[in-house]
Design an enzyme around this catalytic site. Structure first.
Site, mmCIF file in Angstrom:
data_model
loop_
_atom_site.group_PDB
_atom_site.id
_atom_site.type_symbol
_atom_site.label_atom_id
_atom_site.label_comp_id
_atom_site.label_asym_id
_atom_site.label_seq_id
_atom_site.Cartn_x
_atom_site.Cartn_y
_atom_site.Cartn_z
ATOM 1 N N LYS A 71 0.862 -1.191 0.000
ATOM 2 C CA LYS A 71 0.000 0.000 0.000
ATOM 3 C C LYS A 71 0.897 1.240 0.000
ATOM 4 O O LYS A 71 1.963 1.229 0.642
ATOM 5 C CB LYS A 71 -0.876 -0.032 1.254
ATOM 6 C CG LYS A 71 -1.847 1.133 1.389
ATOM 7 C CD LYS A 71 -2.704 0.962 2.644
ATOM 8 C CE LYS A 71 -3.737 2.063 2.807
ATOM 9 N NZ LYS A 71 -4.574 1.855 4.010
ATOM 10 N N SER A 98 -9.552 1.778 3.255
ATOM 11 C CA SER A 98 -8.737 2.584 2.378
ATOM 12 C C SER A 98 -7.730 1.789 1.541
ATOM 13 O O SER A 98 -7.223 2.316 0.545
ATOM 14 C CB SER A 98 -7.976 3.620 3.209
ATOM 15 O OG SER A 98 -7.096 2.989 4.107
ATOM 16 N N SER A 123 -9.497 -0.730 7.399
ATOM 17 C CA SER A 123 -9.003 -0.563 6.025
ATOM 18 C C SER A 123 -8.370 -1.777 5.382
ATOM 19 O O SER A 123 -8.064 -1.749 4.191
ATOM 20 C CB SER A 123 -8.001 0.578 5.971
ATOM 21 O OG SER A 123 -8.702 1.777 5.881
HETATM 22 N N1 GLN Z 1 -12.877 3.743 6.918
HETATM 23 C C1 GLN Z 1 -12.111 4.106 8.062
HETATM 24 C C2 GLN Z 1 -11.730 5.561 7.984
HETATM 25 O O1 GLN Z 1 -12.014 6.153 7.012
HETATM 26 C C3 GLN Z 1 -10.916 3.214 8.169
HETATM 27 C C4 GLN Z 1 -9.653 3.767 7.669
HETATM 28 C C5 GLN Z 1 -8.454 2.912 7.946
HETATM 29 O O2 GLN Z 1 -8.553 1.849 8.562
HETATM 30 N N2 GLN Z 1 -7.304 3.414 7.542
HETATM 31 O O3 GLN Z 1 -11.152 6.081 8.878
#
Ligand code: GLN
Length: 481
Positions: free
Chosen positions: A77, A152, A176
């Site tokens: 990532k 994400s 994420s």
């Molecule tokens: N959807 C969550 C957020 O927007 C998770 C993000 C993540 O785990 N980096 O914060």
């Protein structure tokens, strides 16, 4: 033609000289070219990957000892540092920035002969649930291109889903890794906070962030976890605990004690097919001699607000380092006032969602509102930790859905951030408490999309988590009947 099924099988093929690392890399490069429109990769290191593969092929053929991840093709990532390679958190503010050191997880990969094939698209600074908040554009779900892959870590999830690499790394601050794994129909593991070093992981919310793993089989995920975990002098929050050899202890005939929550399975936001799928699984587990009992969970509706207060607060502080002075993007306008210069650089460099979160976080930390928001959210976190601790006095694991719905349509949630935040209802708990959690793609919805069960274990009990995952992936898949 090369078909990847597991690291073990790939290694057997290499040793029997049925395949070479170069051929494997060529296969993935070809797949990446064919699926370029999915936008999973920001950058592919084609020449470098082929070069490494050829060095590895020579090393193996010369009879030298090979690394545990010899020739394993991995994608990262775009929030994980890889020395001398660009890393941008999918943000314009870090465009053209190159890592000056490698993340500990990446270094451990390289030490074990892995091949890094490229860096994957993601939501900017890992903020989002659809991979639509990226300076490099959205990523498409390979199973249905009208849908998002989740976020994400959407690019990393699609990289495994579409067969563009063997394993990928993401980061999981509130879901994420697990949520995109769910949307894409693959396995996604978020280990215990402190299991894998965060050194070299670009920070979003430091008391929540954890490196996570995407894969196709539990054995592969377990193998990667045991290699990249462990104490690290560069991250004082990493546990000193010895990492068990997970991958060699996955099978057995243990009976497990599961806790589940009626509040979660009957939540107004859940798709009825998802709740009946998980309820059916619970019944089956009981029939097979495991125990599964409902536990009260009054805090469910407080955890998303608490998560967004605490993570935005941490983000507003973490992201203050991007000021245009030290590194990264700098405004081209000639401004002499320092504060104006910061404002201009940050206004130009950050995307909309990141700005929203910096402002939210600054607000909840401001003198007049600190107690009303930040302190209260911390109290919710404490209550939740206490509750979960009690649950693990009587149970081995907790069962939940990963997401209340299957993959959203592209554009469906992007203009309604609150609706997008609320869909994190089942994943944020593991990050608030710091426990390990995994998303297992056991089900198929009538809309043809996959959905998963999420399993959580006690702190540092990845072994039980992976054992139960191996059992479920072996015996409880409903999508293959
Ligand atoms: N959807 C969550 C957020 O927007 C998770 C993000 C993540 O785990 N980096 O914060």
């Amino acid at each position: 033609m090369f078909v990847f099924s597991s690291i073990e099988h790939y290694h057997a093929q290499l040793l029997e000289e049925k395949i070479t690392c170069c051929q494997a890399v060529e296969h993935f490069l070809q797949r990446i070219r064919e699926t370029a429109h999915l936008n999973a990769f920001i950058e592919v290191y084609a020449d470098e990957a082929l070069q490494t593969a050829s060095v590895l092929d020579k090393k193996r053929k010369a009879g030298k000892t090979i690394g545990k991840l010899h020739g394993v093709v991995i994608a990262l990532k775009d929030v994980i540092c890889h020395k001398d390679h660009p890393v941008s958190a999918s943000s314009n503010i870090l465009k053209n920035f190159s890592s000056v050191y490698s993340a500990t997880a990446v270094q451990k990969f390289l030490d074990e002969d892995a091949i890094i094939i490229g860096r994957c698209n993601c939501d900017e600074f890992a903020m989002g649930s659809t991979n639509e908040n990226s300076a490099y554009g959205k990523v498409l779900n390979a199973l249905d291109e009208t849908r998002v892959p989740g976020g994400s870590s959407g690019g990393s999830a699609v990289a495994v889903q579409a067969g563009l690499c063997m394993i990928s790394l993401g980061s999981d601050t509130g879901g994420s890794v697990r949520q995109p794994a769910d949307f894409c129909g693959i396995i996604g593991l978020k280990p215990t906070y402190g299991r894998i070093s965060r050194y070299g992981l670009i920070a979003y919310a430091s008391s929540f962030d954890q490196v996570g793993i995407f894969g196709n089989t539990i054995t592969d995920v377990a193998k990667v976890l045991e290699i990249i975990s462990g104490p690290d002098e560069f991250d004082s929050t990493v546990s000193q605990k010895e990492t068990p050899a997970y991958s060699s202890q996955l099978t057995g005939d243990k009976k497990f004690r599961f806790a589940y929550f009626d509040e979660a399975l009957n939540h107004p936001s859940i798709d009825p097919e998802i709740s009946s799928g998980i309820n059916g699984l619970i019944e089956q587990l009981k029939k097979d001699g495991h125990s599964a009992e409902p536990v009260k969970f009054d805090l469910l509706d407080f955890i998303v607000p608490a998560y967004y207060v605490l993570t935005t607060a941490e983000a507003s502080s973490n992201l203050s380092r991007y000021d245009g002075v030290k590194y990264g993007y700098r405004t081209g306008k000639s401004i002499t006032d320092l504060v104006e210069f910061y404002k201009q650089t940050r206004s130009e460099g950050f995307g909309k969602e990141v700005k929203r979160r910096i402002m939210l976080g600054t607000f909840v930390l401001s003198a007049g509102y600190y107690d009303a928001y930040f302190t209260r959210a911390q109290k919710v976190r404490r209550l939740l930790c206490d509750h979960v601790k009690k649950i693990f006095n009587n149970f081995d694991l907790m069962l939940l859905p990963t997401s209340p719905v299957t993959a959203f349509k592209v554009g469906e949630k992007i203009n309604d951030p609150i609706a997008m935040y609320l869909a994190d209802i089942y994943t944020v708990m593991a990050n608030l408490v710091g426990i390990p959690a995994i998303s297992l793609p056991l089900f198929k919805h009538s809309n043809n999309m996959p959905f998963s069960v999420q399993v959580m274990a006690n702190h540092f009990d990845e072994l039980t988590l992976l054992q139960v995952s191996s059992l479920m992936m072996g015996q409880y898949r409903q999508d293959q009947k």
